[in-house]
Motif scaffolding. Structure first.
Motif, PDB file in Angstrom:
ATOM      1  N   GLN A   1       0.765  -0.969  -0.203  1.00  0.00           N
ATOM      2  CA  GLN A   1      -0.232   0.043   0.121  1.00  0.00           C
ATOM      3  C   GLN A   1       1.072   1.071  -0.243  1.00  0.00           C
ATOM      4  N   ALA A   2      -0.060   2.066  -0.408  1.00  0.00           N
ATOM      5  CA  ALA A   2       0.899   3.623  -0.491  1.00  0.00           C
ATOM      6  C   ALA A   2       1.187   3.925   1.136  1.00  0.00           C
ATOM      7  N   GLY A   3       2.736   4.352   0.999  1.00  0.00           N
ATOM      8  CA  GLY A   3       3.211   4.713   2.567  1.00  0.00           C
ATOM      9  C   GLY A   3       3.622   3.669   3.092  1.00  0.00           C
ATOM     10  N   GLY A   4       4.067   2.755   2.335  1.00  0.00           N
ATOM     11  CA  GLY A   4       4.921   1.446   2.995  1.00  0.00           C
ATOM     12  C   GLY A   4       6.344   1.230   2.542  1.00  0.00           C
ATOM     13  N   SER A   5       6.545   0.158   2.892  1.00  0.00           N
ATOM     14  CA  SER A   5       7.886   0.037   2.695  1.00  0.00           C
ATOM     15  C   SER A   5       8.231  -1.563   1.936  1.00  0.00           C
ATOM     16  N   LEU A   6       9.486  -1.731   1.223  1.00  0.00           N
ATOM     17  CA  LEU A   6       9.730  -2.962   0.625  1.00  0.00           C
ATOM     18  C   LEU A   6      11.053  -3.184  -0.008  1.00  0.00           C
ATOM     19  N   ARG A   7      11.775  -4.075   0.537  1.00  0.00           N
ATOM     20  CA  ARG A   7      13.677  -4.389  -0.042  1.00  0.00           C
ATOM     21  C   ARG A   7      13.784  -5.024  -0.974  1.00  0.00           C
ATOM     22  N   LEU A   8      14.513  -4.310  -1.935  1.00  0.00           N
ATOM     23  CA  LEU A   8      14.725  -4.850  -3.180  1.00  0.00           C
ATOM     24  C   LEU A   8      16.061  -5.714  -2.624  1.00  0.00           C
ATOM     25  N   SER A   9      16.638  -7.011  -3.048  1.00  0.00           N
ATOM     26  CA  SER A   9      17.878  -7.510  -2.557  1.00  0.00           C
ATOM     27  C   SER A   9      17.673  -7.843  -4.918  1.00  0.00           C
ATOM     28  N   CYS A  10      19.264  -7.617  -5.053  1.00  0.00           N
ATOM     29  CA  CYS A  10      20.394  -8.135  -6.243  1.00  0.00           C
ATOM     30  C   CYS A  10      21.207  -8.650  -5.812  1.00  0.00           C
ATOM     31  N   ALA A  11      21.403 -10.376  -6.078  1.00  0.00           N
ATOM     32  CA  ALA A  11      22.371 -11.385  -6.390  1.00  0.00           C
ATOM     33  C   ALA A  11      23.626 -10.807  -6.773  1.00  0.00           C
ATOM     34  N   ALA A  12      24.243 -11.073  -7.044  1.00  0.00           N
ATOM     35  CA  ALA A  12      25.537 -10.891  -8.267  1.00  0.00           C
ATOM     36  C   ALA A  12      26.480 -12.545  -8.170  1.00  0.00           C
ATOM     37  N   SER A  13      26.922 -12.445  -9.713  1.00  0.00           N
ATOM     38  CA  SER A  13      27.943 -13.723  -9.704  1.00  0.00           C
ATOM     39  C   SER A  13      28.177 -14.214 -10.657  1.00  0.00           C
ATOM     40  N   GLY A  14      29.973 -14.168 -10.280  1.00  0.00           N
ATOM     41  CA  GLY A  14      30.591 -15.107 -12.673  1.00  0.00           C
ATOM     42  C   GLY A  14      31.357 -13.758 -11.850  1.00  0.00           C
ATOM     43  N   ARG A  15      31.571 -12.620 -11.312  1.00  0.00           N
ATOM     44  CA  ARG A  15      32.268 -12.109 -11.603  1.00  0.00           C
ATOM     45  C   ARG A  15      32.835 -11.107 -10.473  1.00  0.00           C
ATOM     46  N   THR A  16      34.259 -10.690 -10.778  1.00  0.00           N
ATOM     47  CA  THR A  16      35.028  -9.365  -8.934  1.00  0.00           C
ATOM     48  C   THR A  16      33.695  -8.256  -9.075  1.00  0.00           C
ATOM     49  N   PHE A  17      32.706  -8.746  -7.922  1.00  0.00           N
ATOM     50  CA  PHE A  17      31.878  -7.829  -7.333  1.00  0.00           C
ATOM     51  C   PHE A  17      32.339  -6.627  -7.060  1.00  0.00           C
ATOM     52  N   SER A  18      32.872  -6.618  -6.894  1.00  0.00           N
ATOM     53  CA  SER A  18      33.596  -4.758  -5.317  1.00  0.00           C
ATOM     54  C   SER A  18      34.145  -4.303  -6.624  1.00  0.00           C
ATOM     55  N   SER A  19      34.201  -4.375  -7.432  1.00  0.00           N
ATOM     56  CA  SER A  19      35.167  -3.028  -8.104  1.00  0.00           C
ATOM     57  C   SER A  19      34.147  -2.719  -8.921  1.00  0.00           C
ATOM     58  N   THR A  20      33.853  -2.814  -8.513  1.00  0.00           N
ATOM     59  CA  THR A  20      32.555  -2.824  -9.895  1.00  0.00           C
ATOM     60  C   THR A  20      30.718  -1.755  -9.189  1.00  0.00           C
ATOM     61  N   ALA A  21      30.653  -0.342 -10.373  1.00  0.00           N
ATOM     62  CA  ALA A  21      29.614   0.591 -10.201  1.00  0.00           C
ATOM     63  C   ALA A  21      28.081  -0.799 -10.597  1.00  0.00           C
ATOM     64  N   MET A  22      27.243  -0.517  -9.266  1.00  0.00           N
ATOM     65  CA  MET A  22      26.038  -1.340  -8.923  1.00  0.00           C
ATOM     66  C   MET A  22      24.951   0.426  -9.510  1.00  0.00           C
ATOM     67  N   GLY A  23      23.761  -0.616 -10.273  1.00  0.00           N
ATOM     68  CA  GLY A  23      22.444   0.666 -10.335  1.00  0.00           C
ATOM     69  C   GLY A  23      20.924  -0.069 -10.239  1.00  0.00           C
ATOM     70  N   TRP A  24      20.502   0.742  -9.080  1.00  0.00           N
ATOM     71  CA  TRP A  24      18.470   0.491 -10.069  1.00  0.00           C
ATOM     72  C   TRP A  24      18.077   1.146 -10.813  1.00  0.00           C
ATOM     73  N   PHE A  25      17.357   0.365 -11.414  1.00  0.00           N
ATOM     74  CA  PHE A  25      16.813   1.569 -13.080  1.00  0.00           C
ATOM     75  C   PHE A  25      15.067   0.674 -12.731  1.00  0.00           C
ATOM     76  N   ARG A  26      14.498   1.580 -13.226  1.00  0.00           N
ATOM     77  CA  ARG A  26      13.049   0.552 -12.879  1.00  0.00           C
ATOM     78  C   ARG A  26      12.064   0.970 -14.624  1.00  0.00           C
ATOM     79  N   GLN A  27      11.427   0.516 -14.618  1.00  0.00           N
ATOM     80  CA  GLN A  27      10.117   0.599 -15.686  1.00  0.00           C
ATOM     81  C   GLN A  27       8.112  -0.028 -15.535  1.00  0.00           C
ATOM     82  N   ALA A  28       8.217   1.530 -16.088  1.00  0.00           N
ATOM     83  CA  ALA A  28       6.620   1.629 -16.150  1.00  0.00           C
ATOM     84  C   ALA A  28       6.289   0.815 -17.372  1.00  0.00           C
ATOM     85  N   PRO A  29       4.889   0.721 -16.555  1.00  0.00           N
ATOM     86  CA  PRO A  29       4.208   0.339 -18.249  1.00  0.00           C
ATOM     87  C   PRO A  29       4.006   1.466 -19.288  1.00  0.00           C
ATOM     88  N   GLY A  30       4.489   1.557 -20.561  1.00  0.00           N
ATOM     89  CA  GLY A  30       4.229   2.117 -21.129  1.00  0.00           C
ATOM     90  C   GLY A  30       5.244   3.985 -20.961  1.00  0.00           C
TER      91      GLY A  30
END
Length: 122
Positions: A13-42
């Motif tokens: 509901q509006a006003g509430g909270s969520l926590r998203l998590s992203c798990a990475a594998s396959g390469r050195t992680f600590s040296s790379t920048a990470m980002g979150w993006f979003r896409q709404a319909p249309g």
């Protein structure tokens, strides 16, 4: 090649909270920048937040500043997005991505997860 898996999306509901998590594998992680993006319909994919490999530099979109917090745990190869005071306009599919460099532009991010749906009811 890096493999990213997002989790934590859902319906809130509006006003509430969520926590998203992203798990990475396959390469050195600590040296790379990470980002979150979003896409709404249309709509085009938009920047949400990004964090440098050391966590010393963090950037937020104006639309989420003060409500969202990005963080990472290099020991666990994860990057999280804590989302508070959610609004209906935050409804979108959220993607994490590995950055060539710390940037707000999607073109600077080379590997993407499959996305997780966040729906905020008003």
């Amino acid at each position: 090649q890096v493999h990213l898996v997002e989790s934590g999306g859902g319906l809130v509901q509006a006003g509430g909270s969520l926590r998203l998590s992203c798990a990475a594998s396959g390469r050195t992680f600590s040296s790379t920048a990470m980002g979150w993006f979003r896409q709404a319909p249309g709509k085009e994919r938009e920047f949400v937040a990004a964090i440098s490999g050391s966590s010393l530099t963090i950037v937020y979109a104006d639309t989420v500043k003060g409500r969202f917090t990005i963080s990472r745990d290099n020991a666990k190869n994860t990057v999280d997005l804590q989302m508070n005071s959610l609004k209906a306009e935050d409804t979108a599919v959220y993607y994490c991505a590995v950055g060539v460099r710390l940037s707000v532009r999607a073109t600077e991010f080379g590997s993407w997860g499959q996305g997780t749906q966040v729906t905020v009811s008003s």
